[in-house]
Design a protein around this motif. Structure first.
Motif, short mmCIF file in Angstrom:
data_model
loop_
_atom_site.label_atom_id
_atom_site.label_comp_id
_atom_site.label_asym_id
_atom_site.label_seq_id
_atom_site.Cartn_x
_atom_site.Cartn_y
_atom_site.Cartn_z
N THR A 280 0.83 -1.20 0.00
CA THR A 280 0.00 0.00 0.00
C THR A 280 0.87 1.25 0.00
OG1 THR A 280 -1.81 -1.13 1.16
CG2 THR A 280 -1.77 1.28 1.27
N PHE A 281 1.91 1.25 0.83
CA PHE A 281 2.83 2.39 0.84
C PHE A 281 3.52 2.55 -0.51
CE2 PHE A 281 7.22 3.86 1.27
CZ PHE A 281 7.00 5.14 1.76
N ILE A 282 3.99 1.45 -1.08
CA ILE A 282 4.67 1.51 -2.38
C ILE A 282 3.73 2.04 -3.45
CG2 ILE A 282 5.74 0.13 -4.20
CD1 ILE A 282 6.82 -1.72 -2.00
N ALA A 283 2.49 1.56 -3.43
CA ALA A 283 1.51 2.02 -4.42
C ALA A 283 1.25 3.52 -4.26
CB ALA A 283 0.21 1.24 -4.26
N GLY A 284 1.13 3.98 -3.01
CA GLY A 284 0.92 5.40 -2.78
C GLY A 284 2.09 6.24 -3.26
N TYR A 285 3.28 5.73 -3.06
CA TYR A 285 4.47 6.47 -3.52
C TYR A 285 4.53 6.51 -5.04
CZ TYR A 285 9.13 8.42 -3.04
OH TYR A 285 10.20 9.26 -3.07
N ILE A 286 4.12 5.41 -5.69
CA ILE A 286 4.09 5.39 -7.15
C ILE A 286 3.06 6.38 -7.67
CG2 ILE A 286 3.46 3.99 -9.16
CD1 ILE A 286 4.61 1.56 -7.66
N LEU A 287 1.91 6.44 -7.02
CA LEU A 287 0.80 7.25 -7.52
C LEU A 287 1.06 8.74 -7.41
CD1 LEU A 287 -2.12 5.10 -6.12
CD2 LEU A 287 -1.77 5.63 -8.53
N ASN A 288 1.57 9.19 -6.25
CA ASN A 288 1.75 10.65 -6.11
C ASN A 288 3.01 11.05 -5.34
OD1 ASN A 288 1.13 10.09 -3.45
ND2 ASN A 288 -0.44 11.67 -3.26
N GLY A 289 3.95 10.11 -5.18
CA GLY A 289 5.20 10.46 -4.51
C GLY A 289 5.03 10.87 -3.06
N ASN A 290 4.00 10.34 -2.42
CA ASN A 290 3.70 10.63 -1.01
C ASN A 290 3.25 12.07 -0.79
OD1 ASN A 290 3.39 9.70 1.67
ND2 ASN A 290 5.32 10.66 2.27
N SER A 291 2.69 12.68 -1.82
CA SER A 291 2.11 14.02 -1.65
C SER A 291 0.99 13.95 -0.63
CB SER A 291 1.56 14.50 -3.00
OG SER A 291 0.84 15.72 -2.85
N GLN A 292 0.88 14.97 0.21
CA GLN A 292 -0.12 15.02 1.28
C GLN A 292 0.04 13.86 2.28
OE1 GLN A 292 -2.33 17.62 1.48
NE2 GLN A 292 -1.32 18.46 -0.34
N GLN A 293 1.21 13.24 2.28
CA GLN A 293 1.48 12.11 3.19
C GLN A 293 0.51 10.95 2.98
OE1 GLN A 293 4.05 11.89 5.73
NE2 GLN A 293 4.82 13.53 4.43
N LEU A 294 -0.03 10.84 1.76
CA LEU A 294 -1.04 9.80 1.52
C LEU A 294 -0.46 8.40 1.55
CD1 LEU A 294 -3.29 11.41 -1.26
CD2 LEU A 294 -3.76 11.14 1.17
N ALA A 295 0.75 8.23 1.02
CA ALA A 295 1.37 6.91 1.03
C ALA A 295 1.61 6.45 2.47
CB ALA A 295 2.68 6.93 0.24
N VAL A 296 2.14 7.34 3.29
CA VAL A 296 2.38 7.01 4.70
C VAL A 296 1.07 6.79 5.43
CG1 VAL A 296 3.28 7.89 6.88
CG2 VAL A 296 4.59 8.21 4.77
N ALA A 297 0.10 7.65 5.19
CA ALA A 297 -1.19 7.56 5.89
C ALA A 297 -1.88 6.23 5.60
CB ALA A 297 -2.10 8.72 5.47
N TYR A 298 -1.98 5.87 4.34
CA TYR A 298 -2.66 4.63 4.00
C TYR A 298 -1.81 3.41 4.36
CZ TYR A 298 -6.67 6.75 1.70
OH TYR A 298 -7.84 7.44 1.45
#
Length: 239
Positions: free
Chosen positions: A115-133
């Motif tokens: 999930t973190f990897i996918a979030g980082y791919i999608l938006n580079g952790n913008s808005q901390q979304l990769a970390v949050a999810y």
């Protein structure tokens, strides 16, 4: 309360060839979809939140929880091999806690990390979304592992019951019926994601304090009931 031998046997059972392929399928699909979405839509925080919340947290995480939680003990009960473990001088709560620890570790590895990897791919952790999810998936994995481990102890149809809960309650009813969302592990974990990523993009119907209390209560209660149920199982020679 942690037995290395039980843990090793449980890891071996969970990561057997067939079950490992199933565990890898959904994370691989999430990564492939994320790459495709990034290539087609570019960086979009709303799309990222929709994909991570709608697919990763609502579908992938509970399904992996079913595989890890029920797979940690249900097959041994179904085929009767649990008697060999129960015949050892081990406290039965320690068996449950060890298997739960393994199930949580496997569930996190195959859900939170992708999930973190996918979030980082999608938006580079913008808005901390990769970390949050990613953190939300990890926390949800703990509760799911405990609930589905309990199902593995109390019923021989644990996988079916787990799939009904994961697909019908969490993915369908939990998303469509407002009142049911309060009793959804997905919504509890989303409350944490909302706190980390901000409330503008990530939304939860449950407040963070209530979500934390419910997550802890469900995890502890499921673990306790599973230990009590396993304690009530008797070997043929004990009857």
């Amino acid at each position: 309360m942690y037995n290395p031998t039980v843990a090793r046997l449980t890891f071996r059972a969970l990561l057997g060839r067939r079950r490992a392929l199933i565990l890898c399928a959904l994370p691989a699909l999430l990564i492939v979809i994320s790459v495709a979405v990034r290539a087609l839509a570019g960086v979009d925080d709303n799309v990222t939140s929709d994909l991570l919340g709608g697919f990763a947290l609502a579908t992938m995480v509970p399904l992996i929880g079913v595989i890890a939680g029920t797979g940690a003990i249900a097959p041994e009960i179904d085929d009767g091999s649990i008697v060999y473990l129960l015949a050892k001088p081990l406290k039965r709560p320690s068996i449950i806690l060890t298997k739960l620890a393994v199930a949580i570790g496997v569930a996190m590895a195959f859900s939170a990390i992708p999930t973190f990897i996918a979030g980082y791919i999608l938006n580079g952790n913008s808005q901390q979304l990769a970390v949050a999810y990613g953190i939300a998936a990890a926390v949800a994995s703990i509760a799911y592992a405990a609930v589905f481990l309990l199902l593995g102890v109390v019923t021989r149809h644990a996988v079916v019951a787990g799939l009904v809960y994961a697909l019908v309650w969490e993915s369908l009813i939990g998303n469509l019926v407002p009142g049911a969302r309060t009793l959804s592990v997905q919504q509890w974990s989303l409350a944490l994601a909302q706190k980390i990523g901000g409330g503008d993009i990530v939304q939860s119907d449950v407040g963070l304090p209530v979500a934390i209390v419910l997550l802890v209560a469900v995890t502890v209660a499921a673990t306790w009931f599973a230990a009590q149920r396993l304690r009530s199982l008797t070997l043929a020679g004990e009857e």
